[in-house]
Design a protein around this motif. Structure first.
Motif, PDB file in Angstrom:
ATOM      1  N   SER A  54      15.678  13.114  -3.942  1.00  0.00           N
ATOM      2  CA  SER A  54      14.388  13.763  -4.152  1.00  0.00           C
ATOM      3  C   SER A  54      13.629  13.832  -2.832  1.00  0.00           C
ATOM      4  O   SER A  54      13.480  12.821  -2.134  1.00  0.00           O
ATOM      5  CB  SER A  54      13.579  12.963  -5.178  1.00  0.00           C
ATOM      6  N   VAL A  55      13.141  15.018  -2.494  1.00  0.00           N
ATOM      7  CA  VAL A  55      12.353  15.217  -1.271  1.00  0.00           C
ATOM      8  C   VAL A  55      10.912  15.483  -1.709  1.00  0.00           C
ATOM      9  O   VAL A  55      10.648  16.430  -2.456  1.00  0.00           O
ATOM     10  CB  VAL A  55      12.915  16.397  -0.453  1.00  0.00           C
ATOM     11  N   ASP A  56       9.984  14.641  -1.247  1.00  0.00           N
ATOM     12  CA  ASP A  56       8.625  14.650  -1.779  1.00  0.00           C
ATOM     13  C   ASP A  56       7.589  14.580  -0.665  1.00  0.00           C
ATOM     14  O   ASP A  56       7.831  13.965   0.382  1.00  0.00           O
ATOM     15  CB  ASP A  56       8.436  13.448  -2.713  1.00  0.00           C
ATOM     16  N   PRO A  57       6.393  15.171  -0.893  1.00  0.00           N
ATOM     17  CA  PRO A  57       5.359  15.182   0.147  1.00  0.00           C
ATOM     18  C   PRO A  57       4.935  13.795   0.630  1.00  0.00           C
ATOM     19  O   PRO A  57       4.582  13.622   1.794  1.00  0.00           O
ATOM     20  CB  PRO A  57       4.193  15.913  -0.529  1.00  0.00           C
ATOM     21  N   TYR A  58       4.937  12.784  -0.258  1.00  0.00           N
ATOM     22  CA  TYR A  58       4.480  11.452   0.156  1.00  0.00           C
ATOM     23  C   TYR A  58       5.307  10.899   1.314  1.00  0.00           C
ATOM     24  O   TYR A  58       4.841  10.000   2.039  1.00  0.00           O
ATOM     25  CB  TYR A  58       4.518  10.476  -1.017  1.00  0.00           C
ATOM     26  N   MET A  59       6.522  11.414   1.507  1.00  0.00           N
ATOM     27  CA  MET A  59       7.359  10.927   2.605  1.00  0.00           C
ATOM     28  C   MET A  59       6.667  11.116   3.952  1.00  0.00           C
ATOM     29  O   MET A  59       6.812  10.289   4.856  1.00  0.00           O
ATOM     30  CB  MET A  59       8.710  11.630   2.596  1.00  0.00           C
ATOM     31  N   ARG A  60       5.905  12.196   4.072  1.00  0.00           N
ATOM     32  CA  ARG A  60       5.199  12.430   5.345  1.00  0.00           C
ATOM     33  C   ARG A  60       4.113  11.374   5.553  1.00  0.00           C
ATOM     34  O   ARG A  60       3.870  10.949   6.698  1.00  0.00           O
ATOM     35  CB  ARG A  60       4.593  13.833   5.346  1.00  0.00           C
ATOM     36  N   THR A  61       3.471  10.917   4.485  1.00  0.00           N
ATOM     37  CA  THR A  61       2.418   9.916   4.646  1.00  0.00           C
ATOM     38  C   THR A  61       2.985   8.580   5.107  1.00  0.00           C
ATOM     39  O   THR A  61       2.281   7.784   5.734  1.00  0.00           O
ATOM     40  CB  THR A  61       1.637   9.720   3.338  1.00  0.00           C
ATOM     41  N   ARG A  62       4.258   8.312   4.823  1.00  0.00           N
ATOM     42  CA  ARG A  62       4.869   7.058   5.258  1.00  0.00           C
ATOM     43  C   ARG A  62       5.089   7.033   6.765  1.00  0.00           C
ATOM     44  O   ARG A  62       5.394   5.980   7.332  1.00  0.00           O
ATOM     45  CB  ARG A  62       6.193   6.840   4.541  1.00  0.00           C
ATOM     46  N   MET A  63       4.950   8.170   7.426  1.00  0.00           N
ATOM     47  CA  MET A  63       5.150   8.245   8.871  1.00  0.00           C
ATOM     48  C   MET A  63       3.854   8.052   9.642  1.00  0.00           C
ATOM     49  O   MET A  63       3.872   8.011  10.868  1.00  0.00           O
ATOM     50  CB  MET A  63       5.783   9.596   9.233  1.00  0.00           C
ATOM     51  N   HIS A  64       2.729   7.945   8.937  1.00  0.00           N
ATOM     52  CA  HIS A  64       1.458   7.681   9.604  1.00  0.00           C
ATOM     53  C   HIS A  64       1.333   6.183   9.893  1.00  0.00           C
ATOM     54  O   HIS A  64       1.953   5.346   9.235  1.00  0.00           O
ATOM     55  CB  HIS A  64       0.293   8.144   8.731  1.00  0.00           C
ATOM     56  N   THR A  65       0.495   5.849  10.861  1.00  0.00           N
ATOM     57  CA  THR A  65       0.352   4.446  11.257  1.00  0.00           C
ATOM     58  C   THR A  65      -0.545   3.666  10.306  1.00  0.00           C
ATOM     59  O   THR A  65      -0.465   2.433  10.252  1.00  0.00           O
ATOM     60  CB  THR A  65      -0.233   4.351  12.676  1.00  0.00           C
ATOM     61  N   SER A  66      -1.399   4.353   9.550  1.00  0.00           N
ATOM     62  CA  SER A  66      -2.318   3.646   8.658  1.00  0.00           C
ATOM     63  C   SER A  66      -2.626   4.531   7.464  1.00  0.00           C
ATOM     64  O   SER A  66      -2.317   5.732   7.448  1.00  0.00           O
ATOM     65  CB  SER A  66      -3.621   3.278   9.388  1.00  0.00           C
ATOM     66  N   GLY A  67      -3.285   3.929   6.466  1.00  0.00           N
ATOM     67  CA  GLY A  67      -3.590   4.636   5.234  1.00  0.00           C
ATOM     68  C   GLY A  67      -2.377   4.681   4.321  1.00  0.00           C
ATOM     69  O   GLY A  67      -1.254   4.357   4.716  1.00  0.00           O
ATOM     70  N   TYR A  68      -2.587   5.070   3.084  1.00  0.00           N
ATOM     71  CA  TYR A  68      -1.503   5.160   2.093  1.00  0.00           C
ATOM     72  C   TYR A  68      -0.699   3.862   2.052  1.00  0.00           C
ATOM     73  O   TYR A  68       0.529   3.855   2.082  1.00  0.00           O
ATOM     74  CB  TYR A  68      -0.589   6.354   2.400  1.00  0.00           C
ATOM     75  N   ASP A  69      -1.417   2.750   1.983  1.00  0.00           N
ATOM     76  CA  ASP A  69      -0.769   1.447   2.115  1.00  0.00           C
ATOM     77  C   ASP A  69      -0.133   0.947   0.821  1.00  0.00           C
ATOM     78  O   ASP A  69       0.295  -0.207   0.750  1.00  0.00           O
ATOM     79  CB  ASP A  69      -1.800   0.415   2.617  1.00  0.00           C
ATOM     80  N   TYR A  70      -0.054   1.811  -0.200  1.00  0.00           N
ATOM     81  CA  TYR A  70       0.628   1.400  -1.422  1.00  0.00           C
ATOM     82  C   TYR A  70       2.137   1.347  -1.229  1.00  0.00           C
ATOM     83  O   TYR A  70       2.859   0.834  -2.082  1.00  0.00           O
ATOM     84  CB  TYR A  70       0.295   2.358  -2.572  1.00  0.00           C
ATOM     85  N   ILE A  71       2.624   1.854  -0.092  1.00  0.00           N
ATOM     86  CA  ILE A  71       4.054   1.866   0.181  1.00  0.00           C
ATOM     87  C   ILE A  71       4.266   1.601   1.666  1.00  0.00           C
ATOM     88  O   ILE A  71       3.401   1.901   2.493  1.00  0.00           O
ATOM     89  CB  ILE A  71       4.672   3.224  -0.235  1.00  0.00           C
ATOM     90  N   GLU A  72       5.377   0.979   2.003  1.00  0.00           N
ATOM     91  CA  GLU A  72       5.650   0.582   3.382  1.00  0.00           C
ATOM     92  C   GLU A  72       5.714   1.792   4.304  1.00  0.00           C
ATOM     93  O   GLU A  72       6.301   2.823   3.961  1.00  0.00           O
ATOM     94  CB  GLU A  72       6.984  -0.177   3.437  1.00  0.00           C
ATOM     95  N   HIS A  73       5.108   1.666   5.478  1.00  0.00           N
ATOM     96  CA  HIS A  73       5.151   2.744   6.465  1.00  0.00           C
ATOM     97  C   HIS A  73       6.473   2.705   7.238  1.00  0.00           C
ATOM     98  O   HIS A  73       7.034   1.636   7.490  1.00  0.00           O
ATOM     99  CB  HIS A  73       3.985   2.619   7.450  1.00  0.00           C
ATOM    100  N   TRP A  74       6.959   3.900   7.603  1.00  0.00           N
ATOM    101  CA  TRP A  74       8.138   4.002   8.450  1.00  0.00           C
ATOM    102  C   TRP A  74       7.731   3.983   9.916  1.00  0.00           C
ATOM    103  O   TRP A  74       6.736   4.601  10.311  1.00  0.00           O
ATOM    104  CB  TRP A  74       8.877   5.300   8.159  1.00  0.00           C
ATOM    105  N   GLN A  75       8.506   3.270  10.713  1.00  0.00           N
ATOM    106  CA  GLN A  75       8.318   3.239  12.161  1.00  0.00           C
ATOM    107  C   GLN A  75       9.545   3.847  12.823  1.00  0.00           C
ATOM    108  O   GLN A  75      10.534   4.154  12.162  1.00  0.00           O
ATOM    109  CB  GLN A  75       8.124   1.796  12.619  1.00  0.00           C
ATOM    110  N   ALA A  76       9.491   4.026  14.130  1.00  0.00           N
ATOM    111  CA  ALA A  76      10.659   4.506  14.855  1.00  0.00           C
ATOM    112  C   ALA A  76      11.837   3.575  14.583  1.00  0.00           C
ATOM    113  O   ALA A  76      11.728   2.360  14.722  1.00  0.00           O
ATOM    114  CB  ALA A  76      10.367   4.559  16.354  1.00  0.00           C
TER     115      ALA A  76
END
Length: 339
Positions: A54-76
């Protein structure tokens, strides 16, 4: 436990670097790792072959450094993950056997080992791919939004991005509840699909006369806005909200590629003065309601129109699938076929 033959190496998809602005192909990279094998399974684990992602818009929010903290953020360097339909190749859990279908939030890797307790076993009469859309997390998100918004016969409901995965189901669930539903989509083929799904009041939210036409169609105001887009659309619709209405805030997808992806519209405060409830939510905060959803949704499935937008190409196709989704290229639920 049954033995299967797996390749010696498999690919996985990682984030090469955090994007600045819009996603680019160079923000992703493929890695080759040793393939897991059945002999490595511990009790309660499964060897899985992911088939659809599944490809979903929330995936882009996981690439931000802050906010949307209900799910783990992706780093390099982070291994990416997403909701996946996988087939069991080997099992160390007596409740599962080879060939079963499993749904879970899994790493983007061609073969992997997962704990059976974290997965949903697909045993319904519906086709397995239904569990990636109306019976899966997009369906849960739409159903949950309508549970929060409580549409009824006295409501005029607006759903923009209504030909997307969540919006298309939310609009139909509001209609099933007896509400008058106005829908909008940004492309003619999407608007045509909505008409085929039985909607008669269909708008283009990109059109310069969108708000003027909406005001004509809803002279007493919008009583329930299921908000997915954000930005100027959100701002404009706020001006048309009925006193005592509700805004169910599901997403702000137009802002996800910007430096301020959680920017509230400047006129949000006026909603409080007009007793308009703003109900923001994210589905993972309501996982305790998944059993209720799984019991209720199959009975609604026969009356729902749902569209899959399946792209081929395996893990290599995921970056383009996601960037296209954020541009609105999809019609319905976007998936990538992994094999």
């Amino acid at each position: 436990m049954s033995a299967v033959t797996t390749p010696a190496f498999v690919q996985q998809l990682r984030l090469a670097q955090r994007p600045e602005g819009e996603l680019q192909p160079g923000d992703f990279c493929l890695h080759r790792v040793a393939a897991p094998v059945a002999a490595q399974l511990q009790p309660g684990q499964l060897l899985l072959r992911p088939c659809y992602l599944s490809v979903d818009p929330y995936m882009r929010t996981r690439m931000h450094t802050s906010g949307y903290d209900y799910i783990e953020h992706w780093q390099a360097g982070s291994l990416l993950s997403g909701w996946t339909l996988a087939q069991v190749e080997a099992s160390a859990d007596p409740r599962w056997q080879a060939g079963d279908w499993a749904i879970g939030h899994l790493a983007m890797q061609q073969r992997l080992i997962a704990d059976a307790a974290t997965l949903w076993q697909q045993r319904s009469e519906a086709p397995p791919l239904a569990c990636m859309h109306p019976l899966g997390m997009t369906g849960f998100t739409a159903w949950l939004g309508m549970q929060l918004g409580q549409p009824g016969p006295d409501d005029t409901v607006l759903v923009c991005a209504a030909a997307g995965a969540v919006g298309s189901l939310a609009a139909q669930l509001a209609r099933q509840a007896g509400a008058r539903v106005i829908v909008a989509a940004g492309r003619e083929d999407k608007r045509q699909w909505l008409r085929q799904a039985g909607f008669t009041e269909v708008l283009d939210h990109h059109h310069r006369d969108f708000l003027a036409t909406l005001a004509q169609w809803a002279p007493q105001g919008i009583s329930l806005n299921f908000e997915l887009i954000g930005g100027q659309v959100f701002h404009g619709v706020n001006e048309l909200m009925r006193d005592g209405g509700r805004v169910v805030l599901c997403g702000l997808v137009s802002q996800y590629q910007t430096a301020q992806p959680r920017q509230a519209p400047a006129n949000l405060a006026q909603l409080q003065r007009r007793r308009v409830q703003v109900l923001p939510y994210v589905a993972p905060h309501y996982e305790q309601r998944l059993p209720e959803f799984r019991q209720a949704m199959p009975a609604l499935l026969a009356d729902l129109h749902w569209q899959l937008d399946v792209l081929d190409g395996g893990l290599e196709a995921v970056p383009a699938a996601l960037t296209g989704l954020l541009r609105g290229d999809n019609l319905g639920k976007r998936l990538v076929r992994l094999e």
